[in-house]
Scaffold this active site. Structure first.
Site, mmCIF file in Angstrom:
data_model
loop_
_atom_site.group_PDB
_atom_site.id
_atom_site.type_symbol
_atom_site.label_atom_id
_atom_site.label_comp_id
_atom_site.label_asym_id
_atom_site.label_seq_id
_atom_site.Cartn_x
_atom_site.Cartn_y
_atom_site.Cartn_z
ATOM 1 C CB SER A 7 -0.763 0.021 1.358
ATOM 2 O OG SER A 7 -1.300 1.283 1.279
ATOM 3 C CG HIS A 32 -3.689 -1.359 -1.968
ATOM 4 N ND1 HIS A 32 -4.946 -2.268 -2.275
ATOM 5 C CD2 HIS A 32 -3.999 -0.569 -1.029
ATOM 6 C CE1 HIS A 32 -5.562 -1.979 -1.441
ATOM 7 N NE2 HIS A 32 -5.526 -1.082 -0.703
ATOM 8 C CG ASP A 34 -4.958 2.602 0.328
ATOM 9 O OD1 ASP A 34 -6.073 1.708 0.194
ATOM 10 O OD2 ASP A 34 -3.927 2.046 0.644
ATOM 11 C CG MET A 36 -8.572 7.174 1.787
ATOM 12 S SD MET A 36 -7.992 6.951 3.510
ATOM 13 C CE MET A 36 -7.092 5.679 3.388
ATOM 14 C CG HIS A 66 -8.855 0.145 -1.019
ATOM 15 N ND1 HIS A 66 -8.412 -0.050 -0.035
ATOM 16 C CD2 HIS A 66 -10.253 0.159 -1.021
ATOM 17 C CE1 HIS A 66 -9.370 -0.342 0.911
ATOM 18 N NE2 HIS A 66 -10.601 -0.168 0.213
ATOM 19 C CG MET A 68 -11.326 3.017 1.151
ATOM 20 S SD MET A 68 -9.854 3.034 2.140
ATOM 21 C CE MET A 68 -8.555 3.363 0.964
ATOM 22 C CG MET A 137 -11.757 -2.866 4.315
ATOM 23 S SD MET A 137 -10.133 -2.594 3.485
ATOM 24 C CE MET A 137 -9.510 -1.429 4.618
ATOM 25 C CG ASP A 176 -6.353 -2.836 2.656
ATOM 26 O OD1 ASP A 176 -5.128 -2.283 3.421
ATOM 27 O OD2 ASP A 176 -7.036 -2.095 1.911
HETATM 28 C C1 DX5 Z 1 -6.614 1.733 5.206
HETATM 29 C C2 DX5 Z 1 -5.895 1.471 3.714
HETATM 30 C C3 DX5 Z 1 -4.868 0.218 3.764
HETATM 31 C C4 DX5 Z 1 -3.517 0.807 4.535
HETATM 32 C C5 DX5 Z 1 -3.088 -0.407 5.239
HETATM 33 O O1 DX5 Z 1 -7.843 2.259 4.738
HETATM 34 O O2 DX5 Z 1 -7.139 0.815 2.822
HETATM 35 O O3 DX5 Z 1 -4.452 0.009 2.584
HETATM 36 O O4 DX5 Z 1 -2.780 1.329 3.761
HETATM 37 O O5 DX5 Z 1 -1.971 0.056 6.029
HETATM 38 P P1 DX5 Z 1 -1.422 -1.142 6.879
HETATM 39 O O6 DX5 Z 1 -0.493 -1.998 5.993
HETATM 40 O O7 DX5 Z 1 -0.350 -0.153 7.649
HETATM 41 O O8 DX5 Z 1 -2.529 -1.244 7.997
HETATM 42 ZN ZN ZN Z 2 -6.271 -0.244 0.909
#
Ligand code: DX5
Ligand code: ZN
Length: 217
Positions: A7, A32, A34, A36, A66, A68, A137, A176
């Site tokens: 990630s 990955h 992310d 948001m 991903h 969110m 998740m 994740d």
């Molecule tokens: C959190 C993200 C993850 C995050 C995971 O909402 O979707 O992908 O980066 O981070 P770690 O591996 O540190 O839990």
């Molecule tokens: Zn993620």
């Protein structure tokens, strides 16, 4: 060997291209990414322009995006055009899941559907046959560095069994949140075949070694 999707949330954002190359050379299967929106989750990250730059710099890399965000359907085309390989959105989002999966496929990407810790795995079943990826998740989405929630393991076992029943052994079953050297073996045993790891990779003294170790567990 387990496939790893590091990630980028925990990477050095001033050197994202270099961080990506480091983990890809160490054997990461995908990257990955992310996204948001400060609404679906209480945090903001990066969007399609950043993905586009990375895709241009690393045209052979597979980006596991991903989303969110509250209205993923409205952004499918933009992320596909920016270079996403797989686009995963949340079942709890406001976009209709069936229509969003269709839009992702029409845009030429693999479709993934994610569930938050409070959503039962059964909720994914109506869509499983149409997905390339199911994401469980193991933390509340929004932030890296949280502790792994073991309740995710039962969901992985259930979805793994259902994917086998459907004759979909090639489905990516991704987990994740809080995945590290201690929690990865249980995820793998539960049927996960794609592990996301942010902190455990990019905050490790040697991210390449961390990818190799996680993949070998
Ligand atoms: C959190 C993200 C993850 C995050 C995971 O909402 O979707 O992908 O980066 O981070 P770690 O591996 O540190 O839990
Ligand atoms: Zn993620």
């Amino acid at each position: 060997m387990t496939s790893i999707s590091p990630s980028l949330l925990s990477a050095d954002f001033s050197a994202l291209g270099r961080e990506c190359r480091t983990v890809l050379e160490a054997g990461a299967r995908m990257l990955h990414f992310d996204v948001m929106d400060g609404h679906f989750v209480p945090n903001l990250t990066v969007g399609a322009p950043v993905l586009q730059s990375l895709h241009q710099a690393l045209p052979d890399a597979l980006f596991d995006v991903h989303l969110m965000i509250s209205r993923p359907l409205e952004y499918v085309k933009a992320f596909a055009a920016a270079g996403a390989g797989i686009i995963t959105f949340h079942l709890e989002s406001e976009s209709p899941a069936g229509e969003t999966i269709e839009a992702i496929h029409a845009a030429g990407c693999g479709a993934g559907l994610a569930i938050r810790p409070g959503t039962p795995a059964e909720a994914l079943l109506p869509f499983l046959g149409r997905l390339e990826l199911a994401l469980v998740m193991s933390v509340e989405p929004g932030f890296g560095g949280q502790a792994f929630q073991p309740a995710a393991l039962k969901k992985l076992q259930f979805l793994h069994a259902e994917a086998q029943k459907l004759g979909r052994p090639g489905l990516w079953l991704e987990v994740d949140g809080g995945v590290d050297e201690h929690t990865a073996p249980a995820c793998r045993q539960a049927g996960a075949n794609l592990l996301v790891a942010g902190t455990a990779v990019f905050r490790a003294p040697d991210p390449a070694a961390a990818v190799r170790r996680l993949a070998a567990l």
